[in-house]
Design a protein around this motif. Sequence first.
Motif, PDB file in Angstrom:
ATOM      1  N   LEU A 137       5.619   6.149  -4.786  1.00  0.00           N
ATOM      2  CA  LEU A 137       4.427   6.568  -5.521  1.00  0.00           C
ATOM      3  C   LEU A 137       4.809   7.248  -6.833  1.00  0.00           C
ATOM      4  CD1 LEU A 137       2.237   7.956  -2.581  1.00  0.00           C
ATOM      5  CD2 LEU A 137       2.196   5.682  -3.624  1.00  0.00           C
ATOM      6  N   SER A 176       0.871  -1.172   0.000  1.00  0.00           N
ATOM      7  CA  SER A 176       0.000   0.000   0.000  1.00  0.00           C
ATOM      8  C   SER A 176       0.905   1.218   0.000  1.00  0.00           C
ATOM      9  CB  SER A 176      -0.952  -0.021   1.194  1.00  0.00           C
ATOM     10  OG  SER A 176      -0.230  -0.146   2.415  1.00  0.00           O
ATOM     11  N   TYR A 177       1.003   1.909   1.133  1.00  0.00           N
ATOM     12  CA  TYR A 177       1.977   2.988   1.253  1.00  0.00           C
ATOM     13  C   TYR A 177       3.333   2.462   1.719  1.00  0.00           C
ATOM     14  CZ  TYR A 177      -1.929   6.154   0.589  1.00  0.00           C
ATOM     15  OH  TYR A 177      -3.001   6.813   0.057  1.00  0.00           O
TER      16      TYR A 177
END
Length: 234
Positions: free
Chosen positions: A129, A107-108
């Motif tokens: 990201l 995810s992050y």
Amino acid sequence: MTSPEPQSPAPQPPEPESKDRVYRSAPAIAGGVLLLAITGWLGIDAIVSGEGRTPWLALAVLLLVVPLVIAFTLRPAVYAGDDRLRIRNPFRLVVVPWGQVASLRSSYSNEVLTESGAKYQLWAVPVSLRARKKAARREMRATAQARREMGRDEGRGSALGMRAGLDGGLGGDSVSDGPARAETDRIMDELRGLHEARHQAESARGAVTVRWAYEVLAPALAGAVLVLILVLTG
């Protein structure tokens, strides 16, 4: 005259065990080397040319800062073997047999979830990201190029279109071998594939072990105590 006894074949050497796949962050290593160079240059200069308590304070700061820089930049690594996953984070070494891995989540941050519900972050495989957005843009461009080439092939006729489809496009290169992925996402895909292949193996069973990195914590704590003493008594 007796015939010679047949000789037994020479024993074959054992096959070497497969080596672990090692994953580390190249930007973190480069940044760590740069930070160590700057810290060492400033600290040694203060020790050599400083006066009074300055050399002692510089030595204490080096004792505190250098282990922390190494812990967060050079130390993190992930070792993926046939039977287990070793996670070397800044302050801990976690060994998780594949049979104990429930899932690998992205995810992050990239994480390993165990069957018991524990969660361990993969410091050596950070999520970017920016890299994901870059890979998405690259995939969009590849898709658009594939559609344009498909339209040109259809305009050349069915026969040429079939040949272009088999050859990857007339007069052009193959567009893509698969979806574009960020580097850390590809690493997680490899780890998931290894987990899928090995989590039922008998040799991949065992308990999860966690060991604190005292070789990092001890000098950093000593440096922090020495800095505190010098500041309070200065």
